[in-house]
Design an enzyme around this catalytic site. Structure first.
Site, mmCIF file in Angstrom:
data_model
loop_
_atom_site.group_PDB
_atom_site.id
_atom_site.type_symbol
_atom_site.label_atom_id
_atom_site.label_comp_id
_atom_site.label_asym_id
_atom_site.label_seq_id
_atom_site.Cartn_x
_atom_site.Cartn_y
_atom_site.Cartn_z
ATOM 1 N N HIS A 159 0.821 -1.229 0.000
ATOM 2 C CA HIS A 159 0.000 0.000 0.000
ATOM 3 C C HIS A 159 0.845 1.265 0.000
ATOM 4 O O HIS A 159 0.313 2.360 -0.156
ATOM 5 C CB HIS A 159 -0.948 0.017 1.208
ATOM 6 C CG HIS A 159 -1.982 -1.060 1.196
ATOM 7 N ND1 HIS A 159 -2.875 -1.203 0.154
ATOM 8 C CD2 HIS A 159 -2.263 -2.055 2.079
ATOM 9 C CE1 HIS A 159 -3.667 -2.245 0.411
ATOM 10 N NE2 HIS A 159 -3.307 -2.789 1.549
ATOM 11 N N ASP A 195 -2.454 -10.380 -2.591
ATOM 12 C CA ASP A 195 -3.047 -9.961 -1.318
ATOM 13 C C ASP A 195 -4.539 -9.667 -1.542
ATOM 14 O O ASP A 195 -4.953 -9.311 -2.650
ATOM 15 C CB ASP A 195 -2.318 -8.709 -0.811
ATOM 16 C CG ASP A 195 -2.733 -8.278 0.585
ATOM 17 O OD1 ASP A 195 -1.992 -8.610 1.535
ATOM 18 O OD2 ASP A 195 -3.774 -7.597 0.728
ATOM 19 N N HIS A 197 -6.172 -7.169 -0.590
ATOM 20 C CA HIS A 197 -6.365 -5.743 -0.862
ATOM 21 C C HIS A 197 -5.573 -5.308 -2.098
ATOM 22 O O HIS A 197 -4.476 -5.809 -2.336
ATOM 23 C CB HIS A 197 -5.909 -4.917 0.343
ATOM 24 C CG HIS A 197 -6.543 -5.323 1.641
ATOM 25 N ND1 HIS A 197 -5.928 -6.202 2.517
ATOM 26 C CD2 HIS A 197 -7.733 -4.997 2.188
ATOM 27 C CE1 HIS A 197 -6.726 -6.371 3.577
ATOM 28 N NE2 HIS A 197 -7.817 -5.666 3.392
ATOM 29 N N ASP A 284 -4.367 -12.918 3.317
ATOM 30 C CA ASP A 284 -5.626 -12.421 3.892
ATOM 31 C C ASP A 284 -6.821 -12.755 3.001
ATOM 32 O O ASP A 284 -7.949 -12.338 3.281
ATOM 33 C CB ASP A 284 -5.563 -10.919 4.218
ATOM 34 C CG ASP A 284 -4.829 -10.097 3.192
ATOM 35 O OD1 ASP A 284 -4.528 -10.618 2.098
ATOM 36 O OD2 ASP A 284 -4.572 -8.903 3.466
HETATM 37 N N1 Q9C Z 1 -12.249 -0.812 8.297
HETATM 38 C C1 Q9C Z 1 -2.506 -5.308 4.131
HETATM 39 O O1 Q9C Z 1 -3.116 -6.354 4.075
HETATM 40 N N2 Q9C Z 1 -7.653 -1.383 7.456
HETATM 41 N N3 Q9C Z 1 -3.076 -4.162 4.531
HETATM 42 C C2 Q9C Z 1 -8.918 -1.408 6.833
HETATM 43 C C3 Q9C Z 1 -11.309 -1.240 7.323
HETATM 44 C C4 Q9C Z 1 -6.523 -1.410 6.600
HETATM 45 C C5 Q9C Z 1 -4.468 -4.120 4.926
HETATM 46 C C6 Q9C Z 1 -9.924 -0.804 7.731
HETATM 47 C C7 Q9C Z 1 -6.242 -2.753 5.987
HETATM 48 C C8 Q9C Z 1 -4.865 -2.770 5.390
HETATM 49 C C9 Q9C Z 1 -1.051 -5.247 3.789
HETATM 50 ZN ZN ZN Z 2 -4.123 -7.162 2.543
#
Ligand code: Q9C
Ligand code: ZN
Length: 344
Positions: A159, A195, A197, A284
């Protein structure tokens, strides 16, 4: 397959993050790496510490003032009388100025990050550069002729962009690995991001590049983090037009649909004819992940590993997300097992 790891990741241990309207304990915890490492040691992998790389390797991907911000942020926070986790409370959204970076630490934080789930603590910078060095070391091993290497990076990276952090990520480990390969004699590189995301940071870094392709399978940004990037119509720009491919998938995605999207990803990657592959490996996508909604199983990760290894490309695997701590070791080991079978 070598595993690159250092206990320095423990220096980063954010207390809490803003999640669905509440401050909750950070999902991105040191325990994640403890459990992955235990699973890999049990499976007999050779674990090595990272080498040292000069700051110039970071500046191939990241902006110098941004790197300086990360390095000094927590000291500035302490100098303003606070301690513990730094989280921002304001961002330059529409209607606000983006041409003046505030001199104060709170405004500077909102300037450089895009969410309130990415805390900076006293040891964050130490862990962040150690993770970057793990990724660079894995890339160096592959540049030197190893067929595959795994960087057990924490914090994750996908990210983080050229001059922003967020999503538990500070420096972009996978982008650093891809750039290192490019700088050390490797031809075109493909980054495949699996991933849950969207890897918005990696996409931003290589958006206008035709030498590093970015392909991502992820949950649709319509409802899922990072919300504002990762749609199918984002294809790159300038020289990089056609070198970005996004395959957003619906909530509840299971292996058969995931596998079909992976085939599309590899068709595109094959057209690009890369000399090496960097995999942003988030687990994830697991059915029991506490912040995600895909339905992959532990058995599916062995299939995923087999699909990745079957390409026969020199491959750097970089750890990204995965928050179902109890199963994270088995899931990562499942993916890597396929490579190990080929290269142990
Ligand atoms: N309410 C990685 O998997 N939080 N980052 C989301 C939703 C951030 C995930 C909040 C999630 C980041 C590397
Ligand atoms: Zn992620």
């Amino acid at each position: 397959m070598r595993v690159v790891h250092t206990p320095l990741h423990e220096r980063h241990d954010g207390a809490y993050e803003l999640h669905r309207g509440a401050l909750v304990p950070s999902f991105e915890s040191p325990e994640r790496v403890h459990i992955i490492l235990q699973a890999l040691e049990q499976a007999g992998y050779g674990v090595m510490p990272p080498r040292e790389f000069p700051e110039a390797a970071l500046l191939r991907v990241h902006d110098a003032e941004f790197v300086e911000f990360l390095r000094t942020a927590h000291a500035r926070w302490r100098a303003s009388g606070r301690d513990g986790s730094m989280l921002p409370s304001g961002f330059p959204a529409r209607g606000l100025r983006r041409d003046r970076r505030p001199s104060g630490i709170n405004g500077a934080m909102g300037w450089y990050t895009f969410d309130a789930s990415t805390p900076i603590v006293a040891g964050t910078w130490e862990a962040v550069i150690a993770a970057a060095q793990c990724a660079l070391t894995a890339a160096a091993l592959v540049a030197e002729g190893e067929s595959a290497a795994y960087a057990l990076c924490r914090p994750p990276g996908h990210h983080a962009g050229r001059s922003f952090y967020g999503g538990y990520c500070y420096l972009n480990n996978a982008a650093l690995a891809a750039q290192y390969l490019r700088d050390h004699g490797c031809g075109r590189v493909a980054v495949l991001d699996v991933d849950y995301h969207h890897g918005n940071g990696t996409q931003e870094i290589f958006w206008e590049r035709d030498d590093v392709m970015f392909v991502s399978l992820h949950a649709s940004p319509e409802t899922e983090y990072p919300y504002f990037l990762g749609y199918a119509d984002e294809c790159g720009a300038g020289a990089g037009e056609g070198c970005t491919l996004n395959l957003p998938l619906p909530l509840g995605t299971r292996w058969p649909e995931y596998r079909a999207a992976l085939d599309l990803a590899f068709e595109a990657i094959d057209r690009h004819a890369p000399a090496a592959l960097v995999v942003s490996l988030g687990v994830d996508t697991f059915e029991a992940d506490p912040i995600s909604a895909f339905k992959l199983t532990t058995a599916d990760y062995r299939e995923l590993g087999a699909c990745l290894a079957a390409r026969g490309l020199p491959t750097v695997v970089v750890q990204e997300g995965g928050y179902a701590v109890a199963e994270i070791g088995a899931n990562v080991a499942g993916v890597l097992g396929a490579f190990a079978g080929r290269t142990l």
